[in-house]
Scaffold this active site. Sequence first.
Site, PDB file in Angstrom:
ATOM      1  N   ASP A  42      46.842  53.705  23.419  1.00  0.00           N
ATOM      2  CA  ASP A  42      46.960  54.225  24.791  1.00  0.00           C
ATOM      3  C   ASP A  42      46.564  53.231  25.889  1.00  0.00           C
ATOM      4  O   ASP A  42      45.503  52.599  25.808  1.00  0.00           O
ATOM      5  CB  ASP A  42      46.055  55.442  24.968  1.00  0.00           C
ATOM      6  CG  ASP A  42      46.333  56.551  23.987  1.00  0.00           C
ATOM      7  OD1 ASP A  42      47.309  56.456  23.234  1.00  0.00           O
ATOM      8  OD2 ASP A  42      45.548  57.523  23.981  1.00  0.00           O
ATOM      9  N   TRP A  66      44.672  51.724  13.148  1.00  0.00           N
ATOM     10  CA  TRP A  66      43.704  52.391  14.010  1.00  0.00           C
ATOM     11  C   TRP A  66      42.310  52.324  13.406  1.00  0.00           C
ATOM     12  O   TRP A  66      42.122  52.465  12.201  1.00  0.00           O
ATOM     13  CB  TRP A  66      44.145  53.837  14.211  1.00  0.00           C
ATOM     14  CG  TRP A  66      43.398  54.591  15.257  1.00  0.00           C
ATOM     15  CD1 TRP A  66      43.718  54.712  16.574  1.00  0.00           C
ATOM     16  CD2 TRP A  66      42.201  55.356  15.066  1.00  0.00           C
ATOM     17  NE1 TRP A  66      42.795  55.498  17.224  1.00  0.00           N
ATOM     18  CE2 TRP A  66      41.846  55.902  16.324  1.00  0.00           C
ATOM     19  CE3 TRP A  66      41.374  55.616  13.966  1.00  0.00           C
ATOM     20  CZ2 TRP A  66      40.730  56.708  16.506  1.00  0.00           C
ATOM     21  CZ3 TRP A  66      40.258  56.411  14.145  1.00  0.00           C
ATOM     22  CH2 TRP A  66      39.951  56.954  15.403  1.00  0.00           C
ATOM     23  N   PHE A 101      36.964  56.283  23.535  1.00  0.00           N
ATOM     24  CA  PHE A 101      38.326  56.784  23.605  1.00  0.00           C
ATOM     25  C   PHE A 101      38.884  56.648  25.027  1.00  0.00           C
ATOM     26  O   PHE A 101      38.232  56.170  25.938  1.00  0.00           O
ATOM     27  CB  PHE A 101      38.374  58.235  23.125  1.00  0.00           C
ATOM     28  CG  PHE A 101      38.507  58.380  21.623  1.00  0.00           C
ATOM     29  CD1 PHE A 101      38.147  57.358  20.764  1.00  0.00           C
ATOM     30  CD2 PHE A 101      38.990  59.553  21.065  1.00  0.00           C
ATOM     31  CE1 PHE A 101      38.271  57.490  19.384  1.00  0.00           C
ATOM     32  CE2 PHE A 101      39.117  59.708  19.700  1.00  0.00           C
ATOM     33  CZ  PHE A 101      38.756  58.674  18.850  1.00  0.00           C
TER      34      PHE A 101
END
Length: 495
Positions: A42, A66, A101
Amino acid sequence: MMIEQTEALDRANRYIEQNRHRVNPKYRDQYHLMAPVGWINDPNGAVYYHGAYHLFYQYYPYASNWGPMHWGHARSKDLVHWEDLPVALAPDQAYDRDGCFSGSAIVHHDRLYLLYTGHVVENGQTFQTQCLAVSDDGIHFVKSRHNPVIAGELLGDHGSIHDFRDPKVFAHDGSFYAVAATKTTDNRGRILLFKSVDLQHWDFFSTLLTGTAEQGIMWECPDFFHLDGYDVLLMSPIQIPRQGLAFRNVSSTMACIGQMDWTTGELTVQTTQEIDYGLDFYAPQTLVDEQGRRIMIAWMQMWNRTMPTHELDHGWAGAMTLPRELRVKEGRLIQKPVSLVYGQLEYLSGSENIDVSTRPVVFRNLVGDNTYMQIVCDLAEAASFTIQFAKTGQQALTLRYVTQTEEFHLSRAGFGYPITGDERQPLNSRAVRVPLVNDQLILEIFRDTSAIEVFINGQETMTATFYEIEKGHDIVFSAEGHAKIGSFETGRVRV
């Protein structure tokens, strides 16, 4: 009071410098933002600060899959050429030990603030809260001693602490606000709104919007802004069911456009749409630059799909889309390539009045790794028009317009390394309905080494990645009936 970051940040930056030259460059893009090594997803913290565009991103430098999320960082003067900067955030505190995050950035009193999600896993359960970091130079960040600044007591029963993430901060009417994603107890997406006067102390303000059972089990990466008389909520629904040609990927992106009531804090939605009808577009985030342009950039990849650069052990995975300028027209979000990119184009060739029928028209050696093309084609007498792009042998990316259904198709099926995912059927082609403009199909095509972005009649976009086994350099036009290409211009993006 702030907390200086620890060895985790230094370790990440040392690793990058020691390993960035070991990645295999074969499929690396040339003018799309990528991480120097490792995994990227992202976009975070998109902001214009101190005369440059800054973009942060979800980052795991140690492998091409990831892992515990860091915040990578790059900046650019023109949104084409990017400079890698040191990692901005690393998971190193009790409230973010399993990942920093997604989140966002805002400038206040000439300082750059990052609002992000602290991710913690305890006994197999995740806990997510919102945290703050600040910088005086836009490069080195310290974390607030008040972290987490938005935690469970503010969330209350408005959502789930186990799925509570991705804050997007903005200023409105003298206060700061942040939208954040969560979900209901029966697995519907929900966007919450929080308010602050100083970015350190926050209050719950409202439930901005709650989804239906037909709009996915969770909404991620919200963005909220006012544009052209409308209020726009962007977000990324997980497992939203298919709706005709829309929402075919297992994870999607959606724009909800309407009017905000700042008294109640609720958004009344008038229209919804999928943002990009391609195969690789997720988690878009926007910024406003010094000229007032609303610019969007997204992750040019898709969850739960195979990634050839990881499987081939190339040492990297993922990239960002070309930045796009946004407008809202008649309740629809419209995208065009960021105007700065045209200053980086080098003109190569042009042709006019090309007659196309079932007999293919072939142009040799026009497709390179950083190709730009603009095609204007009259389809008044054609049932369909097909472009075989980067053709070699029997393989090509296929772009096709069908006049009766007004559908534009993009397919990477059988082209390069196979890509599979969690969709019920392998998904390597998609379609979008786009009416012709005075019988004309107008395409802008941006190709980078392993990606293509197609802008169709100024109305829709399609984005996809691909990984050629054998390089294709030809472009082939054909039609059912008679089509006339009024103009065909080629160029390349200077890198």
